[in-house]
Scaffold this active site. Structure first.
Site, PDB file in Angstrom:
ATOM      1  NE  ARG A 110      -3.320   2.915   0.910  1.00  0.00           N
ATOM      2  CZ  ARG A 110      -4.383   3.216   1.635  1.00  0.00           C
ATOM      3  NH1 ARG A 110      -5.025   2.294   2.278  1.00  0.00           N
ATOM      4  NH2 ARG A 110      -4.816   4.460   1.705  1.00  0.00           N
TER       5      ARG A 110
ATOM      6  NE  ARG B 256      -7.379   3.708  -1.784  1.00  0.00           N
ATOM      7  CZ  ARG B 256      -8.368   4.455  -1.379  1.00  0.00           C
ATOM      8  NH1 ARG B 256      -8.942   4.218  -0.258  1.00  0.00           N
ATOM      9  NH2 ARG B 256      -8.791   5.459  -2.083  1.00  0.00           N
TER      10      ARG B 256
ATOM     11  CG  ASP C 184      -8.628   1.866   2.215  1.00  0.00           C
ATOM     12  OD1 ASP C 184      -7.873   2.167   3.163  1.00  0.00           O
ATOM     13  OD2 ASP C 184      -9.693   2.463   1.988  1.00  0.00           O
TER      14      ASP C 184
ATOM     15  CG  ASP D  91     -10.894   2.576   5.806  1.00  0.00           C
ATOM     16  OD1 ASP D  91      -9.740   2.918   6.146  1.00  0.00           O
ATOM     17  OD2 ASP D  91     -11.438   2.987   4.769  1.00  0.00           O
TER      18      ASP D  91
END
Length: 166
Positions: free
Chosen positions: A83, A92, A95, A97
């Site tokens: 990343r 990317r 990712d 989250d």
């Protein structure tokens, strides 16, 4: 152990394979128990539009790690997949989250929970609703399904279920 919703996304490389690898890497973390994993979804980029579509998914885990420790471990997994953070909301390889942690809110420079824009993002809410529709998002005091119901038809139609999921 707290319930945690995690959003996974990729639009560089073999995105589907990267998402599946990240799922296994998250599930293998000490202090983490995988409860559910969504289907994969193809979604249009948000923010920076000059990039490929994303593959997104969601994962529900039980976790006894502190939120910042979980964040650091997820960032380590992102780094394993090379990343690079060059353009805000840009392309990317991976990712990860943290979307929400049961009964936990926090506003900090490193981590804000629940995720500050999760309630606006179909690519987050649709996969999360598949695996945890009744999850109550702290701070919003609404279920994932209720937040999803507030999205426009245009937003909902921007997320496409991929067939052939593992």
């Amino acid at each position: 152990m707290a319930s945690v919703l995690i959003s996974l996304g990729s639009n560089m490389g073999q995105s589907s394979d990267i998402i599946w690898q990240a799922k296994e890497q998250i599930a293998s973390l000490e202090g983490v128990l995988e409860l559910a994993f969504s289907s994969l979804y193809k979604t249009k980029p948000v923010g920076y539009l000059f990039q490929d579509d994303f593959i997104n998914a969601a994962m529900l885990i039980k976790c006894d790690l502190e939120p910042l420790e979980l964040l650091h471990r997820l960032q380590h997994i992102e780094q394993l997949h090379k990343r690079v953070r060059t353009i805000k909301n840009g392309p990317r390889t991976l990712d990860l989250d943290i979307i929400a942690i049961s009964n936990y809110t926090h506003a900090g420079s490193t981590l804000t929970l629940p995720h500050p824009r999760m309630h606006e993002r179909a690519f987050v809410l649709i996969p999360c609703a598949q695996i945890a529709p009744d999850f109550i998002v702290p701070g919003h005091n609404m279920s994932i399904d209720s937040l999803k119901a507030k999205l426009s038809d245009e937003d909902l139609n921007s997320v496409e279920l991929l067939h052939g999921n593992k």
